[in-house]
Enzyme design. Structure first.
Site, PDB file in Angstrom:
ATOM      1  N   CYS A   2      19.698  17.232 -37.392  1.00 12.20           N
ATOM      2  CA  CYS A   2      19.238  17.736 -38.682  1.00 12.20           C
ATOM      3  C   CYS A   2      20.465  18.199 -39.463  1.00 12.20           C
ATOM      4  CB  CYS A   2      18.320  18.942 -38.498  1.00 12.20           C
ATOM      5  SG  CYS A   2      16.905  18.610 -37.446  1.00 12.20           S
ATOM      6  N   ARG A  27      21.543  12.785 -41.730  1.00  8.97           N
ATOM      7  CA  ARG A  27      21.266  13.456 -40.462  1.00  8.97           C
ATOM      8  C   ARG A  27      19.757  13.612 -40.215  1.00  8.97           C
ATOM      9  NH1 ARG A  27      25.797  16.135 -38.575  1.00  8.97           N
ATOM     10  NH2 ARG A  27      24.488  17.491 -37.319  1.00  8.97           N
ATOM     11  N   TRP A  75      15.143  16.058 -38.986  1.00 10.72           N
ATOM     12  CA  TRP A  75      14.699  14.883 -38.239  1.00 10.72           C
ATOM     13  C   TRP A  75      13.935  15.423 -37.038  1.00 10.72           C
ATOM     14  CZ3 TRP A  75      14.774  12.401 -33.563  1.00 10.72           C
ATOM     15  CH2 TRP A  75      14.211  11.107 -33.610  1.00 10.72           C
ATOM     16  N   ASN A 100      19.584  23.457 -36.102  1.00 11.43           N
ATOM     17  CA  ASN A 100      19.818  22.065 -35.716  1.00 11.43           C
ATOM     18  C   ASN A 100      20.033  22.056 -34.215  1.00 11.43           C
ATOM     19  OD1 ASN A 100      20.738  19.405 -35.418  1.00 11.43           O
ATOM     20  ND2 ASN A 100      22.835  19.968 -35.973  1.00 11.43           N
ATOM     21  N   GLY A 101      19.262  21.250 -33.480  1.00 12.59           N
ATOM     22  CA  GLY A 101      19.445  21.204 -32.024  1.00 12.59           C
ATOM     23  C   GLY A 101      18.130  21.388 -31.300  1.00 12.59           C
ATOM     24  N   GLU A 485      28.832  -9.300 -23.912  1.00 10.01           N
ATOM     25  CA  GLU A 485      28.947  -8.786 -25.277  1.00 10.01           C
ATOM     26  C   GLU A 485      30.250  -9.286 -25.928  1.00 10.01           C
ATOM     27  OE1 GLU A 485      27.090  -7.651 -27.401  1.00 10.01           O
ATOM     28  OE2 GLU A 485      28.357  -6.649 -28.861  1.00 10.01           O
ATOM     29  N   LYS A 489      30.309 -11.549 -29.291  1.00 10.99           N
ATOM     30  CA  LYS A 489      31.080 -11.169 -30.489  1.00 10.99           C
ATOM     31  C   LYS A 489      31.999 -12.311 -30.909  1.00 10.99           C
ATOM     32  CE  LYS A 489      29.484  -8.436 -31.915  1.00 10.99           C
ATOM     33  NZ  LYS A 489      28.388  -7.759 -31.292  1.00 10.99           N
ATOM     34  N   GLU A 492      29.906 -15.230 -32.408  1.00 12.75           N
ATOM     35  CA  GLU A 492      29.310 -14.842 -33.698  1.00 12.75           C
ATOM     36  C   GLU A 492      30.349 -14.860 -34.816  1.00 12.75           C
ATOM     37  OE1 GLU A 492      25.959 -11.417 -33.476  1.00 12.75           O
ATOM     38  OE2 GLU A 492      27.864 -10.809 -32.620  1.00 12.75           O
ATOM     39  N   HIS A 508      30.588 -21.509  -8.759  1.00 16.90           N
ATOM     40  CA  HIS A 508      29.361 -22.296  -8.672  1.00 16.90           C
ATOM     41  C   HIS A 508      29.134 -23.148  -9.923  1.00 16.90           C
ATOM     42  CE1 HIS A 508      28.431 -20.322  -4.967  1.00 16.90           C
ATOM     43  NE2 HIS A 508      28.573 -19.140  -5.541  1.00 16.90           N
ATOM     44  N   LYS A 608      21.356  -9.597 -40.090  1.00 15.27           N
ATOM     45  CA  LYS A 608      21.503  -8.282 -39.458  1.00 15.27           C
ATOM     46  C   LYS A 608      20.207  -7.874 -38.758  1.00 15.27           C
ATOM     47  CE  LYS A 608      23.701  -4.518 -38.615  1.00 15.27           C
ATOM     48  NZ  LYS A 608      24.591  -4.748 -37.468  1.00 15.27           N
TER      49      LYS A 608
HETATM   50  C1  G6P Z   1      20.429 -10.052 -34.798  1.00 13.33           C
HETATM   51  C2  G6P Z   1      21.782  -9.399 -35.095  1.00 13.33           C
HETATM   52  C3  G6P Z   1      22.395  -8.869 -33.802  1.00 13.33           C
HETATM   53  C4  G6P Z   1      21.417  -7.936 -33.103  1.00 13.33           C
HETATM   54  C5  G6P Z   1      20.065  -8.619 -32.858  1.00 13.33           C
HETATM   55  C6  G6P Z   1      19.030  -7.627 -32.382  1.00 13.33           C
HETATM   56  O1  G6P Z   1      20.620 -11.216 -34.067  1.00 13.33           O
HETATM   57  O2  G6P Z   1      22.644 -10.335 -35.702  1.00 13.33           O
HETATM   58  O3  G6P Z   1      23.592  -8.171 -34.093  1.00 13.33           O
HETATM   59  O4  G6P Z   1      21.965  -7.538 -31.877  1.00 13.33           O
HETATM   60  O5  G6P Z   1      19.576  -9.160 -34.091  1.00 13.33           O
HETATM   61  O6  G6P Z   1      18.774  -6.725 -33.399  1.00 13.33           O
HETATM   62  P1  G6P Z   1      18.221  -5.267 -33.166  1.00 13.33           P
HETATM   63  O7  G6P Z   1      18.128  -4.686 -34.564  1.00 13.33           O
HETATM   64  O8  G6P Z   1      16.869  -5.419 -32.544  1.00 13.33           O
HETATM   65  O9  G6P Z   1      19.175  -4.540 -32.319  1.00 13.33           O
END
Ligand code: G6P
Length: 613
Positions: A2, A27, A75, A100-101, A485, A489, A492, A508, A608
């Site tokens: 918050c 926040r 929040w 806050n907390g 990951e 990256k 992508e 394998h 996104k």
């Molecule tokens: C899309 C984005 C990724 C993300 C994935 C899952 O493919 O380009 O960066 O990891 O969606 O999205 P989310 O919002 O569920 O984490």
């Protein structure tokens, strides 16, 4: 999380409070409120559901005027968003408090206070603070002493701002586990959760330390440490200019977001851990009961969020000893899965709107009503948040770059907190083990900052990929998920075909791919699998590959021809290692993308948030 703001000013404080709250909306913004001490020495309060603008509209019609005031944007943790749960809370017309907390022992305190005829008007944990201070004020006479006494009864994490007509002219504040700063102005003194809220008024700030309590008047600030000893804290001059979601001095949002990770991680930890333990209430007041009876965990996610879940599988089974499965949402939702009773169904999502993940949650709720759902999400307004039983927000802040970076590491931090909490509820982890993990988490922001210092060396390594079309990432244990990951990256961002394999699986099949045109990237923490990984590195090397090894300093991988070794840091543990080794892989992909000249923030064909199937 918050936001708090307050101050004692020469004129009406209300406009400053409203303006500051708007800067603190990142926040939390499910409700907001403020209380001022009027010239007639009365607490006058306004609260409103939703964003700060709703509060502002209410104030226009009420004329709230006073030189001392505190305000809050919320929040929700305890009690749903509603006017009655919005802060400030007032006790017996004599204590106004913003918080806050989380007060972990609020149920116990509430029972004691109810026995003393204190009236509760909300579902929050905050009212116990007001009542405890009210009680102490009767005994000690000053707000400062009352707060110093009351906080000794609180367990958990908090920052507080308190005012009272019985001690006009003062704001007393306390910090324990949640941030609070003091802004020193020419015509008054101010408090806030973050300097951004005060930057238009002052550039001079005091950052309170853990356990500090401060007594603030218009012309003075007196600070006491956790032992109630008067202390001087340094006044810092802020260089912050403006607060926007701009790229600032960075070339791309992705680069900015990579470098925001120390702050994003510390924001995600804020109010959820103390120096030696994780607060179970961080997962909501129903969490403890649910976590105690959980027998299975099923994680569902897509993309980068899936990779975070894969790390969590290792952690939850290792720390909490609960069988854990993970699957991509688009498969799970269509395959008539068997869902056992007492399953904790975890969705992980940056956006909270990914169609497949959301649908998987809806499907599973239809299959078995005896499951419990938890979402780990970066968007407090999202569908996953609305439809899940338990929620845990990552506090990464807005992530603009399509390729996820700080959302991923804050997901990992959240999952680490979950693993420890499940471990505690299942009685699988001792206080000492918890303390070791929490100590590592508390050091994470500085460890990440240190890893980011290696950018120059990584720029050099990125040149390896100038004329390459394939790459292979390898790791063992949870580092296999980090290799995944890293590969995600790279593909992508730079459109280089990249695969990730558990290093032991190379022989394998994928080892057939290796030649001098296929760089192999390995992540090598000094863990129990290091010797196995070293053997795998030999296997790769003998096939003539160019290699990049990111190692923990103490791993001491033997240098070989065509092998670049970059030491990242030392003394990493099973929780910190995956998070820290993510950093060089993010920087590598970013710099390879720059070399390849691709659209870094908006790679082709990607979105996104994928809200369609
Ligand atoms: C899309 C984005 C990724 C993300 C994935 C899952 O493919 O380009 O960066 O990891 O969606 O999205 P989310 O919002 O569920 O984490």
């Amino acid at each position: 999380m918050c936001g708090i703001i307050g101050g004692i000013y020469q004129n009406n404080i209300t406009p400053i409070l409203i303006d500051g709250l708007k800067y603190l909306e990142y926040r939390g913004y499910d409700s907001a409120g403020l209380v001022v001490l009027t010239n007639d020495n009365v607490l006058q309060r306004v609260r409103a559901i939703g964003k700060v603008v709703n509060l502002e509209n209410n104030i226009n019609s009420e004329i709230i005027n006073g030189t001392i005031g505190i305000a809050h944007t919320r929040w929700a943790t305890h009690g749903k968003p509603s006017t009655k749960n919005a802060h400030p809370h007032i006790c017996n017309d004599s204590i106004g408090v913003v918080h806050n907390g989380i007060i972990e022992n609020f149920l116990e305190l509430k029972a004691q206070q109810q026995a003393q005829n204190y009236i509760f008007t909300s579902d929050t944990d905050t009212e116990v603070i007001g009542h405890a201070i009210h009680q102490a004020l009767k005994k000690y006479g000053t707000l400062l002493k009352a707060v110093q006494s009351a906080i000794t009864t609180f367990q958990g994490a908090y920052s507080l701002g308190v005012i009272s007509p019985q001690n006009p002219g003062h704001i007393v504040i306390a910090r324990s586990g949640s941030p609070l700063i003091i802004g020193l102005g020419d015509n008054g003194n101010f408090i806030a959760s973050d300097q951004v809220a005060l930057i238009s008024i002052t550039k001079q700030f005091i950052f309170l330390e853990e356990g500090d309590v401060a007594d603030i008047t218009k012309d003075s600030v007196i600070i006491f440490d956790k032992n109630n000893i008067k202390v001087e804290r340094e006044i810092k001059i802020s260089k912050l200019k403006n607060w926007q979601t701009s790229k600032g001095n960075y070339a791309h949002y992705m680069q900015k977001e990579i470098f925001e990770q120390p702050q994003a991680i510390s924001d995600t930890l804020e109010s959820r851990i103390t120096k030696d333990k994780v607060l179970t209430l961080a997962f909501g007041h129903k969490a403890e009961i649910i976590f105690k009876k959980i027998k299975h965990v099923q994680i569902i996610a897509c993309g980068t969020s899936y990779n975070a879940g894969l790390v969590a599988k290792y952690w939850i089974e290792d720390i909490a000893k609960i069988p854990t499965h993970i699957e991509v949402s688009s498969e799970y939702r269509y395959r008539n899965p068997i869902v056992l009773d007492n399953t904790l169904f975890i969705t992980i999502s940056q956006s909270g709107e990914t169609a497949d993940t959301l649908e998987a949650l809806r499907v599973v709720k239809k299959i078995n009503k005896n499951i419990h759902s938890l979402t780990i999400c970066n968007n407090s307004e999202s569908s996953l948040i609305r439809e899940s039983e338990l929620i845990f927000l990552t506090h990464a802040g807005p992530e603009i770059s399509v390729a996820s970076t700080k959302a991923f590491t804050t997901q990992l931090v959240s999952l680490a907190l979950l693993s420890v909490t499940l471990g505690k509820c299942q009685q699988q982890i001792s206080q000492t083990q918890e303390k070791v993990i929490v100590n590592g988490l508390n050091h994470l922001p500085s460890l990440v900052a240190k890893a980011l210092e290696q950018e120059d060396q990584i720029i050099e390594l990125a040149n390896t990929f100038k004329d390459k079309f394939n790459a292979l990432f390898i790791g063992r244990g949870s580092m296999h998920a980090i290799a995944m990951e890293g590969a995600l990256k790279l593909k992508e961002l730079s459109y280089i075909h990249a695969e990730a394999y558990p290093a032991g699986e190379l022989k394998h099949g994928p080892i057939a791919l290796i030649d001098k045109n296929t760089p192999v990237i390995a992540v090598a923490p000094n863990d129990e699998l290091l010797d196995k990984l070293k053997s795998n590195l030999q296997e790769v090397k003998s096939r003539g590959s160019q290699m990049i090894v990111f190692e923990e300093e103490s791993s001491k991988v033997t240098p070989m021809q065509d092998m670049n070794i970059l030491s990242i840091t030392n003394n990493l543990g099973r929780i910190t290692a995956p998070i820290i080794f993510t950093i060089p892989l993010q920087l590598l992909s970013y710099h390879v993308a720059l070399i390849k000249g691709t659209n870094v923030d908006q790679p082709r064909n990607l979105a996104k948030s994928v809200t369609v199937e």
